[in-house]
Design a protein around this motif. Structure first.
Motif, PDB file in Angstrom:
ATOM      1  N   ASP A 118      -4.196  10.488   8.178  1.00 27.04           N
ATOM      2  CA  ASP A 118      -5.082  11.266   7.313  1.00 27.04           C
ATOM      3  C   ASP A 118      -5.383  12.635   7.921  1.00 27.04           C
ATOM      4  O   ASP A 118      -5.387  13.641   7.239  1.00 27.04           O
ATOM      5  N   ARG A 119      -5.682  12.636   9.189  1.00 25.47           N
ATOM      6  CA  ARG A 119      -5.899  13.866   9.958  1.00 25.47           C
ATOM      7  C   ARG A 119      -5.128  13.705  11.257  1.00 25.47           C
ATOM      8  O   ARG A 119      -4.686  12.616  11.583  1.00 25.47           O
ATOM      9  N   LYS A 120      -5.011  14.739  12.011  1.00 29.11           N
ATOM     10  CA  LYS A 120      -4.290  14.685  13.280  1.00 29.11           C
ATOM     11  C   LYS A 120      -4.844  13.553  14.146  1.00 29.11           C
ATOM     12  O   LYS A 120      -6.048  13.501  14.416  1.00 29.11           O
ATOM     13  N   ASP A 121      -3.981  12.610  14.507  1.00 24.04           N
ATOM     14  CA  ASP A 121      -4.333  11.456  15.343  1.00 24.04           C
ATOM     15  C   ASP A 121      -5.395  10.550  14.730  1.00 24.04           C
ATOM     16  O   ASP A 121      -6.117   9.857  15.442  1.00 24.04           O
ATOM     17  N   SER A 122      -5.532  10.553  13.409  1.00 19.01           N
ATOM     18  CA  SER A 122      -6.456   9.664  12.705  1.00 19.01           C
ATOM     19  C   SER A 122      -5.662   8.893  11.658  1.00 19.01           C
ATOM     20  O   SER A 122      -5.212   9.473  10.672  1.00 19.01           O
ATOM     21  N   PHE A 123      -5.496   7.598  11.880  1.00 21.42           N
ATOM     22  CA  PHE A 123      -4.636   6.791  11.028  1.00 21.42           C
ATOM     23  C   PHE A 123      -5.441   5.860  10.129  1.00 21.42           C
ATOM     24  O   PHE A 123      -6.450   5.305  10.544  1.00 21.42           O
ATOM     25  N   PHE A 124      -4.977   5.697   8.883  1.00 22.88           N
ATOM     26  CA  PHE A 124      -5.635   4.838   7.912  1.00 22.88           C
ATOM     27  C   PHE A 124      -4.730   3.644   7.620  1.00 22.88           C
ATOM     28  O   PHE A 124      -3.555   3.828   7.300  1.00 22.88           O
ATOM     29  N   PRO A 125      -5.259   2.408   7.709  1.00 23.15           N
ATOM     30  CA  PRO A 125      -4.420   1.240   7.450  1.00 23.15           C
ATOM     31  C   PRO A 125      -4.300   0.922   5.961  1.00 23.15           C
ATOM     32  O   PRO A 125      -5.251   1.065   5.204  1.00 23.15           O
ATOM     33  N   TRP A 126      -3.123   0.501   5.569  1.00 19.72           N
ATOM     34  CA  TRP A 126      -2.859  -0.005   4.222  1.00 19.72           C
ATOM     35  C   TRP A 126      -2.239  -1.384   4.392  1.00 19.72           C
ATOM     36  O   TRP A 126      -1.290  -1.542   5.159  1.00 19.72           O
ATOM     37  N   PHE A 127      -2.771  -2.379   3.696  1.00 20.64           N
ATOM     38  CA  PHE A 127      -2.284  -3.742   3.854  1.00 20.64           C
ATOM     39  C   PHE A 127      -1.174  -4.039   2.839  1.00 20.64           C
ATOM     40  O   PHE A 127      -1.338  -3.832   1.645  1.00 20.64           O
ATOM     41  N   VAL A 128      -0.057  -4.492   3.352  1.00 23.15           N
ATOM     42  CA  VAL A 128       1.147  -4.726   2.555  1.00 23.15           C
ATOM     43  C   VAL A 128       0.988  -5.987   1.708  1.00 23.15           C
ATOM     44  O   VAL A 128       0.680  -7.049   2.231  1.00 23.15           O
ATOM     45  N   GLN A 129       1.177  -5.851   0.395  1.00 19.97           N
ATOM     46  CA  GLN A 129       1.179  -7.008  -0.504  1.00 19.97           C
ATOM     47  C   GLN A 129       2.591  -7.541  -0.688  1.00 19.97           C
ATOM     48  O   GLN A 129       2.808  -8.740  -0.668  1.00 19.97           O
ATOM     49  N   SER A 130       3.542  -6.636  -0.891  1.00 21.59           N
ATOM     50  CA  SER A 130       4.934  -7.064  -1.011  1.00 21.59           C
ATOM     51  C   SER A 130       5.853  -5.928  -0.606  1.00 21.59           C
ATOM     52  O   SER A 130       5.505  -4.755  -0.705  1.00 21.59           O
ATOM     53  N   ALA A 131       7.015  -6.325  -0.138  1.00 24.43           N
ATOM     54  CA  ALA A 131       8.048  -5.358   0.236  1.00 24.43           C
ATOM     55  C   ALA A 131       9.391  -6.000  -0.064  1.00 24.43           C
ATOM     56  O   ALA A 131       9.613  -7.157   0.294  1.00 24.43           O
ATOM     57  N   LYS A 132      10.249  -5.259  -0.753  1.00 22.15           N
ATOM     58  CA  LYS A 132      11.590  -5.783  -1.021  1.00 22.15           C
ATOM     59  C   LYS A 132      12.615  -4.667  -0.864  1.00 22.15           C
ATOM     60  O   LYS A 132      12.331  -3.503  -1.127  1.00 22.15           O
ATOM     61  N   VAL A 133      13.783  -5.050  -0.423  1.00 22.36           N
ATOM     62  CA  VAL A 133      14.859  -4.101  -0.129  1.00 22.36           C
ATOM     63  C   VAL A 133      15.355  -3.438  -1.409  1.00 22.36           C
ATOM     64  O   VAL A 133      15.590  -4.102  -2.411  1.00 22.36           O
ATOM     65  N   LYS A 134      15.484  -2.117  -1.359  1.00 26.82           N
ATOM     66  CA  LYS A 134      16.145  -1.377  -2.441  1.00 26.82           C
ATOM     67  C   LYS A 134      17.583  -1.094  -2.032  1.00 26.82           C
ATOM     68  O   LYS A 134      18.508  -1.360  -2.774  1.00 26.82           O
ATOM     69  N   ASN A 135      17.755  -0.522  -0.842  1.00 27.11           N
ATOM     70  CA  ASN A 135      19.084  -0.281  -0.268  1.00 27.11           C
ATOM     71  C   ASN A 135      18.919  -0.204   1.249  1.00 27.11           C
ATOM     72  O   ASN A 135      17.876  -0.573   1.774  1.00 27.11           O
ATOM     73  N   GLU A 136      19.912   0.294   1.958  1.00 26.06           N
ATOM     74  CA  GLU A 136      19.863   0.301   3.427  1.00 26.06           C
ATOM     75  C   GLU A 136      18.745   1.150   4.011  1.00 26.06           C
ATOM     76  O   GLU A 136      18.303   0.892   5.127  1.00 26.06           O
ATOM     77  N   THR A 137      18.300   2.159   3.288  1.00 29.13           N
ATOM     78  CA  THR A 137      17.283   3.052   3.860  1.00 29.13           C
ATOM     79  C   THR A 137      15.986   3.093   3.065  1.00 29.13           C
ATOM     80  O   THR A 137      15.080   3.840   3.428  1.00 29.13           O
ATOM     81  N   GLU A 138      15.881   2.299   1.986  1.00 25.57           N
ATOM     82  CA  GLU A 138      14.683   2.350   1.156  1.00 25.57           C
ATOM     83  C   GLU A 138      14.162   0.951   0.829  1.00 25.57           C
ATOM     84  O   GLU A 138      14.941   0.010   0.694  1.00 25.57           O
ATOM     85  N   ILE A 139      12.836   0.880   0.682  1.00 22.25           N
ATOM     86  CA  ILE A 139      12.146  -0.373   0.391  1.00 22.25           C
ATOM     87  C   ILE A 139      11.163  -0.130  -0.740  1.00 22.25           C
ATOM     88  O   ILE A 139      10.471   0.894  -0.756  1.00 22.25           O
ATOM     89  N   TYR A 140      11.097  -1.072  -1.692  1.00 22.14           N
ATOM     90  CA  TYR A 140      10.029  -1.058  -2.693  1.00 22.14           C
ATOM     91  C   TYR A 140       8.803  -1.664  -2.011  1.00 22.14           C
ATOM     92  O   TYR A 140       8.883  -2.755  -1.451  1.00 22.14           O
ATOM     93  N   LEU A 141       7.679  -0.965  -2.072  1.00 28.14           N
ATOM     94  CA  LEU A 141       6.489  -1.379  -1.334  1.00 28.14           C
ATOM     95  C   LEU A 141       5.271  -1.409  -2.253  1.00 28.14           C
ATOM     96  O   LEU A 141       5.034  -0.457  -3.001  1.00 28.14           O
ATOM     97  N   THR A 142       4.512  -2.500  -2.193  1.00 26.14           N
ATOM     98  CA  THR A 142       3.247  -2.602  -2.907  1.00 26.14           C
ATOM     99  C   THR A 142       2.167  -2.829  -1.859  1.00 26.14           C
ATOM    100  O   THR A 142       2.319  -3.707  -0.998  1.00 26.14           O
ATOM    101  N   ILE A 143       1.104  -2.018  -1.920  1.00 29.84           N
ATOM    102  CA  ILE A 143       0.041  -2.163  -0.939  1.00 29.84           C
ATOM    103  C   ILE A 143      -1.304  -2.393  -1.621  1.00 29.84           C
ATOM    104  O   ILE A 143      -1.510  -2.001  -2.769  1.00 29.84           O
ATOM    105  N   GLU A 144      -2.193  -3.064  -0.898  1.00 26.36           N
ATOM    106  CA  GLU A 144      -3.520  -3.402  -1.404  1.00 26.36           C
ATOM    107  C   GLU A 144      -4.290  -2.140  -1.767  1.00 26.36           C
ATOM    108  O   GLU A 144      -4.266  -1.155  -1.039  1.00 26.36           O
ATOM    109  N   GLY A 145      -4.996  -2.174  -2.893  1.00 21.16           N
ATOM    110  CA  GLY A 145      -5.822  -1.043  -3.303  1.00 21.16           C
ATOM    111  C   GLY A 145      -5.094  -0.005  -4.142  1.00 21.16           C
ATOM    112  O   GLY A 145      -5.698   0.930  -4.638  1.00 21.16           O
ATOM    113  N   ILE A 146      -3.784  -0.154  -4.285  1.00 20.42           N
ATOM    114  CA  ILE A 146      -2.995   0.765  -5.106  1.00 20.42           C
ATOM    115  C   ILE A 146      -2.443  -0.048  -6.282  1.00 20.42           C
ATOM    116  O   ILE A 146      -1.576  -0.897  -6.095  1.00 20.42           O
ATOM    117  N   SER A 147      -2.976   0.199  -7.479  1.00 14.15           N
ATOM    118  CA  SER A 147      -2.582  -0.631  -8.620  1.00 14.15           C
ATOM    119  C   SER A 147      -2.084   0.172  -9.826  1.00 14.15           C
ATOM    120  O   SER A 147      -1.857  -0.387 -10.881  1.00 14.15           O
TER     121      SER A 147
END
Length: 85
Positions: free
Chosen positions: A42-71
């Motif tokens: 969020d700011r320099k050296d200040s990190f915000f956690p996001w909790f992973v609900q699901s993650a699935k492979v799209k291809n070798e370098t990309e992942i579909y990601l769903t995180i808590e609080g983002i709907s």
């Protein structure tokens, strides 16, 4: 900062329910199995956690990601283009 390492970047939204695409640099096809949280800087050296609900492979370098609080595509758009740690 030593306990965090950059794994990639949230590059775009996908669909209408808040799913995002994480472009990673882990060097292999992965679904981040077992990963409970990701962090964004969020700011320099200040990190915000996001909790992973699901993650699935799209291809070798990309992942579909769903995180808590983002709907919705609008919620997801607020954190797109952030680096993921």
């Amino acid at each position: 900062m030593a306990e965090y390492f950059k794994i990639g970047k949230l590059v775009s939204t996908f669909g209408l329910k808040g799913e995002m695409i994480l472009k990673h640099s882990l060097g292999k096809k992965t679904s981040l199995k077992g990963l409970k949280a990701i962090f964004t800087e969020d700011r320099k050296d200040s990190f915000f956690p996001w909790f992973v609900q699901s993650a699935k492979v799209k291809n070798e370098t990309e992942i579909y990601l769903t995180i808590e609080g983002i709907s919705s595509k609008e919620d997801a758009a607020k954190i797109i283009q952030r680096e993921v740690w």
